[in-house]
Design a protein around this motif. Structure first.
Motif, PDB file in Angstrom:
ATOM      1  N   CYS A  61       3.092 127.420  93.923  1.00 37.31           N
ATOM      2  CA  CYS A  61       2.694 128.309  92.808  1.00 37.31           C
ATOM      3  C   CYS A  61       1.205 128.163  92.506  1.00 37.31           C
ATOM      4  N   TRP A  62       0.695 126.927  92.531  1.00 32.49           N
ATOM      5  CA  TRP A  62      -0.742 126.715  92.285  1.00 32.49           C
ATOM      6  C   TRP A  62      -1.588 127.285  93.421  1.00 32.49           C
ATOM      7  N   VAL A  63      -1.076 127.252  94.636  1.00 32.89           N
ATOM      8  CA  VAL A  63      -1.775 127.898  95.754  1.00 32.89           C
ATOM      9  C   VAL A  63      -1.902 129.394  95.477  1.00 32.89           C
ATOM     10  N   ALA A  64      -0.817 130.009  95.013  1.00 33.43           N
ATOM     11  CA  ALA A  64      -0.842 131.438  94.705  1.00 33.43           C
ATOM     12  C   ALA A  64      -1.855 131.750  93.600  1.00 33.43           C
ATOM     13  N   ILE A  65      -1.883 130.910  92.574  1.00 30.16           N
ATOM     14  CA  ILE A  65      -2.853 131.109  91.494  1.00 30.16           C
ATOM     15  C   ILE A  65      -4.277 130.936  92.018  1.00 30.16           C
ATOM     16  N   GLY A  66      -4.490 129.933  92.869  1.00 30.41           N
ATOM     17  CA  GLY A  66      -5.813 129.718  93.466  1.00 30.41           C
ATOM     18  C   GLY A  66      -6.259 130.899  94.302  1.00 30.41           C
ATOM     19  N   LEU A  67      -5.326 131.471  95.056  1.00 26.88           N
ATOM     20  CA  LEU A  67      -5.636 132.653  95.875  1.00 26.88           C
ATOM     21  C   LEU A  67      -5.968 133.861  94.998  1.00 26.88           C
TER      22      LEU A  67
ATOM     23  N   ASN B 228      -4.175 122.164  96.342  1.00 27.53           N
ATOM     24  CA  ASN B 228      -2.731 122.402  96.321  1.00 27.53           C
ATOM     25  C   ASN B 228      -2.173 122.761  97.685  1.00 27.53           C
ATOM     26  N   ALA B 229      -2.978 123.299  98.570  1.00 24.84           N
ATOM     27  CA  ALA B 229      -2.533 123.502  99.952  1.00 24.84           C
ATOM     28  C   ALA B 229      -2.289 122.136 100.594  1.00 24.84           C
TER      29      ALA B 229
END
Length: 183
Positions: free
Chosen positions: A29-35, A46-47
């Protein structure tokens, strides 16, 4: 926080593994937010955490769970076969400890095994306290412990057990003080 408690509790491979699953969901979820927000540092950290969490899932839900299943299968089969009953060496830690009359005393913390012979030298028994706070640790010699499949029974009298010196946190002896067996 839930994942942290699941992994920190170390209550078996499956619970720890599912803690890593929860961690993985969070890091994805944090990867998605970072993207979506263009935050490269959030994305990169987070990746990496996702990769670490996937290793945790493989380790605890895959490999370690298989080891625990194999050990439990051997234990169960031994109880039904005409061979000596088995229990897992890792199962000693946490086993209930009772006195010669079956009265609960505490729990086993660890068993120290002699390298050359493979025999247990002594078992560290914890009594009192709550969650490790203000507990007393004592080294009980092997000859004063009857190993059962679900508990350890001491052959020492309660007075002899209490007379064993309390261990100082991380400074355990090379060998336990031999005690007369008083069954």
């Amino acid at each position: 926080m839930i994942a942290a408690m699941m992994t920190a509790a170390n209550l078996g491979a499956r619970l720890t593994g599912w803690g890593f699953v929860v961690f993985t969901i969070g890091s994805v979820c944090w990867v998605a937010i970072g993207l979506s927000s263009g935050q490269a540092n959030l994305l990169a950290s987070n990746a990496f955490l996702t990769l670490v969490n996937l290793v945790g899932i493989w380790r605890w839900l895959g490999r370690q769970a298989t080891y625990e299943d194999g050990a439990e299968t051997a234990k169960a089969k031994s109880h039904k076969a005409s061979v000596p009953s088995l229990f897992t060496a890792t199962g000693v830690a946490g086993m209930a400890v009772v006195d010669a009359k079956g009265k609960p005393l505490g729990r086993a913390v660890e068993a120290l095994v002699e390298c050359r012979s493979g025999t247990v030298s002594y078992v560290v028994v914890a009594t009192g306290g709550v969650a490790g706070i203000r507990e007393a640790l004592r080294a009980v010699p092997r000859e004063a412990v009857d190993f059962g499949c679900d508990k350890l029974a001491l052959t020492l009298s309660p007075t002899a057990f209490e007379a064993l010196p309390a261990l100082d946190g991380g400074d355990w002896p090379a060998a336990a003080v031999p005690q007369p067996v008083t069954a």
